[in-house]
Scaffold this motif. Structure first.
Motif, PDB file in Angstrom:
ATOM      1  N   ASP A 297       0.815  -1.489   0.139  1.00 60.11           N
ATOM      2  CA  ASP A 297      -0.103   0.125  -0.040  1.00 60.11           C
ATOM      3  C   ASP A 297       0.872   1.223  -0.034  1.00 60.11           C
ATOM      4  OD1 ASP A 297      -1.872   1.805   0.400  1.00 60.11           O
ATOM      5  OD2 ASP A 297      -2.296   1.618   2.347  1.00 60.11           O
ATOM      6  N   ASN A 298       0.825   1.864  -1.100  1.00 60.13           N
ATOM      7  CA  ASN A 298       1.828   3.283  -1.162  1.00 60.13           C
ATOM      8  C   ASN A 298       1.367   4.255  -0.190  1.00 60.13           C
ATOM      9  OD1 ASN A 298       3.444   2.330  -2.892  1.00 60.13           O
ATOM     10  ND2 ASN A 298       2.600   3.223  -4.883  1.00 60.13           N
ATOM     11  N   LYS A 299       0.065   4.333   0.241  1.00 59.34           N
ATOM     12  CA  LYS A 299      -0.434   5.241   1.129  1.00 59.34           C
ATOM     13  C   LYS A 299       0.151   5.151   2.536  1.00 59.34           C
ATOM     14  CE  LYS A 299      -5.105   6.613  -0.299  1.00 59.34           C
ATOM     15  NZ  LYS A 299      -6.452   6.560   0.081  1.00 59.34           N
ATOM     16  N   SER A 300       0.310   4.127   3.081  1.00 62.53           N
ATOM     17  CA  SER A 300       0.770   3.563   4.482  1.00 62.53           C
ATOM     18  C   SER A 300       2.425   3.227   4.358  1.00 62.53           C
ATOM     19  CB  SER A 300      -0.190   2.891   5.215  1.00 62.53           C
ATOM     20  OG  SER A 300      -0.048   1.596   4.387  1.00 62.53           O
ATOM     21  N   ARG A 301       2.615   2.880   3.079  1.00 58.43           N
ATOM     22  CA  ARG A 301       4.141   2.235   3.133  1.00 58.43           C
ATOM     23  C   ARG A 301       4.120   1.052   3.628  1.00 58.43           C
ATOM     24  NH1 ARG A 301       5.768   2.662  -1.418  1.00 58.43           N
ATOM     25  NH2 ARG A 301       7.704   1.559  -0.690  1.00 58.43           N
ATOM     26  N   GLN A 302       2.846   0.292   3.872  1.00 58.61           N
ATOM     27  CA  GLN A 302       2.852  -0.987   4.619  1.00 58.61           C
ATOM     28  C   GLN A 302       2.516  -2.224   3.669  1.00 58.61           C
ATOM     29  OE1 GLN A 302      -0.108  -0.178   7.660  1.00 58.61           O
ATOM     30  NE2 GLN A 302       1.253   0.971   8.722  1.00 58.61           N
ATOM     31  N   LEU A 303       3.227  -3.334   3.959  1.00 59.93           N
ATOM     32  CA  LEU A 303       2.768  -4.470   3.069  1.00 59.93           C
ATOM     33  C   LEU A 303       1.657  -5.132   3.921  1.00 59.93           C
ATOM     34  CD1 LEU A 303       3.604  -6.353   0.872  1.00 59.93           C
ATOM     35  CD2 LEU A 303       5.196  -7.509   2.293  1.00 59.93           C
ATOM     36  N   LYS A 304       0.650  -5.336   3.082  1.00 57.64           N
ATOM     37  CA  LYS A 304      -0.762  -5.875   3.911  1.00 57.64           C
ATOM     38  C   LYS A 304      -0.445  -7.395   3.286  1.00 57.64           C
ATOM     39  CE  LYS A 304      -2.163  -1.761   5.072  1.00 57.64           C
ATOM     40  NZ  LYS A 304      -2.616  -1.364   6.477  1.00 57.64           N
ATOM     41  N   VAL A 321      -4.033  -7.116   7.112  1.00 55.37           N
ATOM     42  CA  VAL A 321      -3.102  -6.990   8.399  1.00 55.37           C
ATOM     43  C   VAL A 321      -1.989  -6.493   7.738  1.00 55.37           C
ATOM     44  CG1 VAL A 321      -2.302  -7.976  10.366  1.00 55.37           C
ATOM     45  CG2 VAL A 321      -4.428  -8.847   9.522  1.00 55.37           C
ATOM     46  N   ALA A 322      -1.530  -5.258   8.205  1.00 51.23           N
ATOM     47  CA  ALA A 322      -0.290  -4.746   8.024  1.00 51.23           C
ATOM     48  C   ALA A 322       0.841  -5.735   8.687  1.00 51.23           C
ATOM     49  CB  ALA A 322      -0.163  -3.476   8.446  1.00 51.23           C
ATOM     50  N   MET A 323       1.763  -6.134   7.871  1.00 51.66           N
ATOM     51  CA  MET A 323       2.938  -7.015   8.210  1.00 51.66           C
ATOM     52  C   MET A 323       4.209  -6.422   8.311  1.00 51.66           C
ATOM     53  SD  MET A 323       1.145  -9.544   9.237  1.00 51.66           S
ATOM     54  CE  MET A 323       2.116 -11.010   9.412  1.00 51.66           C
ATOM     55  N   HIS A 324       4.691  -5.565   7.336  1.00 53.07           N
ATOM     56  CA  HIS A 324       5.851  -4.937   7.273  1.00 53.07           C
ATOM     57  C   HIS A 324       5.841  -3.668   6.767  1.00 53.07           C
ATOM     58  CE1 HIS A 324      10.201  -4.665   6.630  1.00 53.07           C
ATOM     59  NE2 HIS A 324      10.125  -5.755   7.319  1.00 53.07           N
ATOM     60  N   GLY A 325       6.761  -2.731   7.220  1.00 53.50           N
ATOM     61  CA  GLY A 325       6.914  -1.163   6.537  1.00 53.50           C
ATOM     62  C   GLY A 325       8.194  -1.153   5.819  1.00 53.50           C
ATOM     63  N   ASP A 326       8.170  -0.041   5.015  1.00 48.01           N
ATOM     64  CA  ASP A 326       9.129   0.468   4.123  1.00 48.01           C
ATOM     65  C   ASP A 326       9.672  -0.814   3.323  1.00 48.01           C
ATOM     66  OD1 ASP A 326       9.343   2.916   5.353  1.00 48.01           O
ATOM     67  OD2 ASP A 326      10.218   2.145   7.124  1.00 48.01           O
ATOM     68  N   THR A 327       8.940  -1.318   2.688  1.00 47.92           N
ATOM     69  CA  THR A 327       9.293  -2.369   1.704  1.00 47.92           C
ATOM     70  C   THR A 327       9.352  -1.861   0.386  1.00 47.92           C
ATOM     71  OG1 THR A 327       7.909  -3.861   2.985  1.00 47.92           O
ATOM     72  CG2 THR A 327       8.416  -4.628   0.858  1.00 47.92           C
ATOM     73  N   ASP A 328      10.313  -2.321  -0.500  1.00 48.49           N
ATOM     74  CA  ASP A 328      10.556  -1.900  -1.795  1.00 48.49           C
ATOM     75  C   ASP A 328       9.961  -3.063  -2.744  1.00 48.49           C
ATOM     76  OD1 ASP A 328      11.742  -0.513  -3.941  1.00 48.49           O
ATOM     77  OD2 ASP A 328      13.382  -1.686  -3.926  1.00 48.49           O
ATOM     78  N   LYS A 551       5.141  -5.478  15.307  1.00 52.89           N
ATOM     79  CA  LYS A 551       5.600  -4.455  14.026  1.00 52.89           C
ATOM     80  C   LYS A 551       5.251  -3.007  14.648  1.00 52.89           C
ATOM     81  CE  LYS A 551       7.848  -5.568  11.220  1.00 52.89           C
ATOM     82  NZ  LYS A 551       9.488  -5.906  10.898  1.00 52.89           N
ATOM     83  N   GLY A 552       4.179  -2.851  15.517  1.00 52.80           N
ATOM     84  CA  GLY A 552       3.988  -1.742  15.747  1.00 52.80           C
ATOM     85  C   GLY A 552       2.770  -0.837  14.869  1.00 52.80           C
ATOM     86  N   PHE A 553       2.115  -1.753  13.957  1.00 52.67           N
ATOM     87  CA  PHE A 553       1.103  -1.239  13.314  1.00 52.67           C
ATOM     88  C   PHE A 553      -0.396  -1.270  13.786  1.00 52.67           C
ATOM     89  CE2 PHE A 553       4.020  -3.596   9.981  1.00 52.67           C
ATOM     90  CZ  PHE A 553       4.630  -2.233   9.791  1.00 52.67           C
ATOM     91  N   ILE A 554      -0.619  -2.042  14.908  1.00 46.26           N
ATOM     92  CA  ILE A 554      -1.803  -2.135  15.444  1.00 46.26           C
ATOM     93  C   ILE A 554      -1.382  -1.746  17.092  1.00 46.26           C
ATOM     94  CG2 ILE A 554      -3.678  -3.460  16.411  1.00 46.26           C
ATOM     95  CD1 ILE A 554      -3.395  -5.195  13.919  1.00 46.26           C
ATOM     96  N   THR A 555      -2.284  -0.620  17.678  1.00 46.91           N
ATOM     97  CA  THR A 555      -2.219  -0.579  19.163  1.00 46.91           C
ATOM     98  C   THR A 555      -2.972  -1.213  19.906  1.00 46.91           C
ATOM     99  OG1 THR A 555      -1.393   1.708  18.490  1.00 46.91           O
ATOM    100  CG2 THR A 555      -2.100   1.436  20.491  1.00 46.91           C
ATOM    101  N   VAL A 556      -2.762  -1.793  20.923  1.00 46.05           N
ATOM    102  CA  VAL A 556      -3.412  -2.586  21.849  1.00 46.05           C
ATOM    103  C   VAL A 556      -4.031  -1.518  23.024  1.00 46.05           C
ATOM    104  CG1 VAL A 556      -3.584  -4.422  23.685  1.00 46.05           C
ATOM    105  CG2 VAL A 556      -2.462  -4.614  21.590  1.00 46.05           C
ATOM    106  N   LYS A 557      -5.296  -1.311  23.192  1.00 50.23           N
ATOM    107  CA  LYS A 557      -5.682  -0.584  24.253  1.00 50.23           C
ATOM    108  C   LYS A 557      -5.840  -1.102  25.594  1.00 50.23           C
ATOM    109  CE  LYS A 557      -8.596   2.624  21.369  1.00 50.23           C
ATOM    110  NZ  LYS A 557     -10.097   3.188  21.616  1.00 50.23           N
ATOM    111  N   GLU A 558      -6.022  -2.282  25.611  1.00 51.85           N
ATOM    112  CA  GLU A 558      -6.222  -2.958  27.049  1.00 51.85           C
ATOM    113  C   GLU A 558      -5.951  -4.571  26.795  1.00 51.85           C
ATOM    114  OE1 GLU A 558      -9.948  -2.699  29.005  1.00 51.85           O
ATOM    115  OE2 GLU A 558     -10.098  -0.408  28.575  1.00 51.85           O
TER     116      GLU A 558
END
Length: 856
Positions: A297-304, A321-328, A551-558
């Motif tokens: 995804d070019n918007k988020s630079r995430q590999l889904k 589900v985002a699994m990796h970022g900054d992928t070429d 990987k930090g793509f999803i934030t856990v609230k509780e």
């Protein structure tokens, strides 16, 4: 974490082992950013990775059991070529491959097609790899988008101000050119495939400012019309992927702001995700009907990742589900043992080639940089390291039995620095040796259990790297205060200071709950909460969700941890949704526990630093530096002692010189001069003295007459004032002495005595110079020895490791001190519970050591 120590006695051997959670180095280098990548799966989940590297060469990365599972690389393209595109065909039935690539040499473009290459059992191809080259009539047309199948080799070409074409090389070896239905100067992507029983080409190109997707069949003999079908998703398509099927129809995936799945020509197109993305790359893989869709995804630079599993009754697509970022660039496949396997160029790590894989047994995801076997380089990895010692009861008998290493899940380990892939439940036979080193590379605490078995000992040895970790965490952390005060090896706080007390208490409570109860037994089925819609939201991608959180793509609230009989009930709140599941293994426990710790900003690498107590490279380097400083100062300390010996020796010579000079001065001195030389009776004869024997005396009047008179034009006054100075002071003294004697200013005895004094001075000065030269040589030898000990040396692997841990080059003295520093540091920590130089400076240590050995 202090190392564990265990003994296991058997009928033939005594097994001792100890373990340590630590950083380690392996003899591997990394692959840098490349222009393109494609992976091919072969037998037994073996993988071939084809890459266009930074030098625009086509290379193959493979690993074979002959050298463990370390990756090796081989250049496939002809040297000097600039590869612009490639494709690889793998024929499953015969386990053979065929390679096609486009190359540019100067201004000329050509296509290179290999012969069919059969892979052996070790996946080793390429011996005798032969290519046939093809060129278009217009060699300035640039070649793009190669696709190879059983039909032939397809490629596109373009040239400024001309229409784009695509070309097919069939079994006859001839190049056939084809045009698109509309005029267009560039084909963005094309692939050979089958649609509605027709063999043809899927192509993506721009048409009057709009993007269009087309399938165009090849005309059969006798047919006038060409089968065509356009694909019109509700968005602008950027890329597509053709998933090969056996039969009359391939599956087509088209991506842009969404992803559309065309299962076949008769089925309705289905958008498998929302439409708020901007996908630019797409790769799809399947195994036994299970499908994984990877999209960048070019918007988020995430590999889904979007998946559809075969055993789910609704056979629905999961949410992305985002699994990796900054992928070429990336490429994926699915397999039997590694259910998902992904290779990508990671921009966040300098474009390094990264391998991400999911174990089919545990479902856990793992990530690490792909390493090429290279003794001249090294790579840092976090490991749980096992040292196994075997002591034979009967020293005379030779042991022929193997030692078997088995993993409960699919994973990789290093055995004596050689990498191996362990398949779940399949033993790795190891020839008996008195010592074995096993390194388990960790990117997560959830590492599978290892089992060591042999007929040499009666019981199996079960090793779970997570167990000592859980024990250490349980002992160290029981309250919010423990977390607040926890520090890493460098003294920094483990937990950021801004984390509030309530959250720390929750993490401490969860940690205590998960690490103090080890009674987890039989597996329980994973299920979901009553109102949570777990399956509808993420399908069977529980581990995908946990990896995305990591990987930090999803934030856990509780988060909530509850004991459920012999297992655990885990709850995560993400956004407005709650996710619940039952976990029954340590992998489940630690997958969740890591997510809990990440909530307070403590990542896996921080836990490594926190728990790897005994083996900390920085502490070892500090100890090495202290030993090196001591050694260098000890060597320098030899110089003052040598100087003292020099002063003593020179002083003794000077004393002897003084005594000899005094003795010489006290000798009697003959009183006659030149004028007193006998002139009448010599050797008992009365003859007059022959003037030839008294040549100097005969010339005395001429040479030394004080009157300024001349004879026959010779100035006798000038001869009397002759210059006896010389560059050498000894020669000057001798000249002056001779002049005085010839002028009858001193007696012959004085001449002899003074000459002896001069020679005495010369001899003793020579002795003194020899002594100084010898001592200078000794001091220079000390400097030479010190220089040699501190000079850089090249040792395969060790030099690279040392450079990385110390940021300096390895020397003989460094290497020697490092060997001493490792046991010294570990022993000190075991004895005193802290690093040797946490309180004592290296300078003070060196001073104390030198004083103890009287070298200061």
């Amino acid at each position: 974490m202090e190392n564990q120590y265990t003994e296991l006695n058997g009928p033939k051997v005594l097994l001792k082992y100890k373990s340590e959670f630590m950083e380690n180095y392996v003899a591997e280098s990394n692959i840098d950013l490349g222009a393109d990548i494609k992976v091919i799966g072969t037998v037994n989940d073996k993988v071939l990775v084809f890459v266009i590297n930074k030098q625009n060469e086509l290379i193959l990365l493979t690993r074979t059991d002959a050298e463990g599972d370390a990756w090796t690389q081989l250049r496939l393209s002809v040297k000097g070529q600039q590869v612009t595109a490639f494709d690889v065909l793998h024929q499953d039935t015969v386990n053979a491959i065929r390679i096609a690539y486009a190359a540019k040499t100067g201004q000329e473009n050509s296509l290179w097609l290999s012969s069919h290459v059969v892979l052996d059992a070790e996946n080793t191809p390429m011996d005798g790899l032969a290519y046939q080259s093809y060129q278009l009539e217009d060699r300035e047309r640039t070649l793009h988008s190669i696709s190879i199948s059983d039909v032939g080799i397809l490629f596109s070409s373009d040239k400024p101000k001309t229409d784009a074409k695509y070309h097919l090389i069939g079994d006859d070896g001839l190049i056939k050119a084809f045009h698109l239905p509309e005029n267009n100067d560039r084909i963005l992507q094309l692939t050979l495939g089958t649609w509605r029983g027709h063999q043809g080409v899927f192509s993506l190109y721009d048409l009057k400012g709009k993007r269009t997707m087309l399938f165009q069949g090849f005309s059969a003999a006798g047919e006038k019309e060409i089968f065509q079908q356009r694909f019109m998703p509700n968005y602008r398509p950027n890329c597509f992927f053709v998933l090969k099927n056996v039969g009359e129809n391939d599956q087509l995936f088209v991506a842009g702001s969404s992803i559309t799945h065309y299962k076949d020509a008769r089925s309705k197109a289905v958008e498998i995700c929302g439409n708020d993305f901007e996908f630019s790359q797409l790769d799809v893989s399947q195994e036994d009907g299970a499908i994984s869709v990877w999209a960048l995804d070019n918007k988020s630079r995430q590999l889904k990742l979007i998946r559809r599993e075969t055993d789910h009754e609704k056979r629905i697509w999961s949410e992305p589900v985002a699994m990796h970022g900054d992928t070429d660039r990336f490429s994926s496949l699915r397999g039997e043992h590694l259910s998902n396997h992904l290779f990508l160029f990671d921009q966040s790590k300098g474009g390094k080639l990264t391998e991400i894989w999911q174990d089919a047994v545990s479902g856990c995801w793992h990530e690490h940089l792909l390493g090429i076997a290279d003794l001249s380089s090294s790579r840092l990895i976090n490991t749980y390291t096992l040292d196994l010692y075997f002591e034979k009861h009967d020293l005379e008998n030779k042991i022929e039995e193997n030692i078997n290493l088995t993993s409960k899940a699919n994973t990789f380990i290093y055995l004596d620095d050689i990498k191996y892939q362990l398949q779940a439940g399949v033993p790795l036979p190891i020839p008996y040796a008195s010592y074995l080193n096993i390194m388990c590379p960790l990117d997560s605490l959830a590492f599978p259990e290892l089992v060591i078995s042999s007929g040499l000992f009666e019981q199996e040895l079960h090793i779970n790297p997570g167990h000592p970790v859980s024990t250490a965490l349980g002992e160290k952390i029981s309250s919010a205060e423990d977390l607040r005060n926890a520090r890493k090896q460098n003294g920094e706080l483990l937990v950021p200071t801004h984390i509030d007390h309530e959250l720390l208490s929750q993490v401490a409570s969860a940690t205590s709950t998960l690490t103090t109860n080890q009674n987890i037994q039989a597996a329980l089925a994973v299920h979901h909460g009553q109102e949570l819609g777990f399956w509808e939201s993420i399908g069977e991608g529980l581990q995908d969700l946990l990896f995305s959180i990591k990987k930090g793509f999803i934030t856990v609230k509780e988060f909530i941890v509850e004991k459920a009989e012999q297992a655990w009930k885990f709850t995560l709140k993400i956004g407005n949704k709650l996710y619940q599941w039952i976990g029954d293994t340590l992998n489940d426990v630690f997958s969740f526990l890591e997510r809990v710790w990440e909530k307070i900003g403590v990542l896996f690498k921080d836990l490594v630093d926190y728990l790897s107590f005994l083996f900390s490279w920085q502490d070892i380097i500090d100890a090495k530096d202290a030993l090196k400083l001591t050694a260098n100062q000890a060597i320098e300390g030899l110089k003052p002692g040598v100087e003292k010996l020099r002063a003593l020796a020179v002083g003794q010579v000077q004393d002897w010189h003084r005594r000899a000079s005094i003795a010489l001065r006290n000798l009697g001195t003959p009183s006659y001069t030149v004028n007193d030389l006998p002139k009448e009776k010599i050797n008992g004869h009365n003859d007059k003295l022959d003037s030839r024997t008294n040549w100097v005396g005969s010339k005395q009047e001429l040479l030394f007459n004080t009157k300024p008179s001349t004879a026959n034009g010779v100035d006798r006054e000038a001869l009397a004032n002759m210059d006896t100075s010389a560059k050498d002071p000894v020669m000057t003294r001798l000249g002056d002495l001779l002049k005085k004697f010839l002028a009858s200013q001193i007696t012959l005895g004085a001449l002899i005595k003074e000459f002896a004094a001069i020679m005495l001075d010369v001899v003793f000065e020579l002795i003194e110079e020899v002594i100084n030269w010898l001592f200078d040589l000794i001091i220079k030898s000390i400097d030479l020895i010190k220089g040699m000990l501190n000079a850089e040396i090249k040792i395969p692997l060790l030099s690279s490791i040392y450079r990385k841990i110390s940021h300096a080059e390895l020397s003989i003295l460094d290497f020697t001190c490092l060997l001493c520093a490792i046991p010294m540091t570990i022993g000190y920590k075991i004895a005193f519970g802290e690093a040797p130089f946490s309180r004592l400076s290296k300078e003070r240590f060196a001073e104390n050591m030198l004083q103890n050995f009287n070298l200061a």
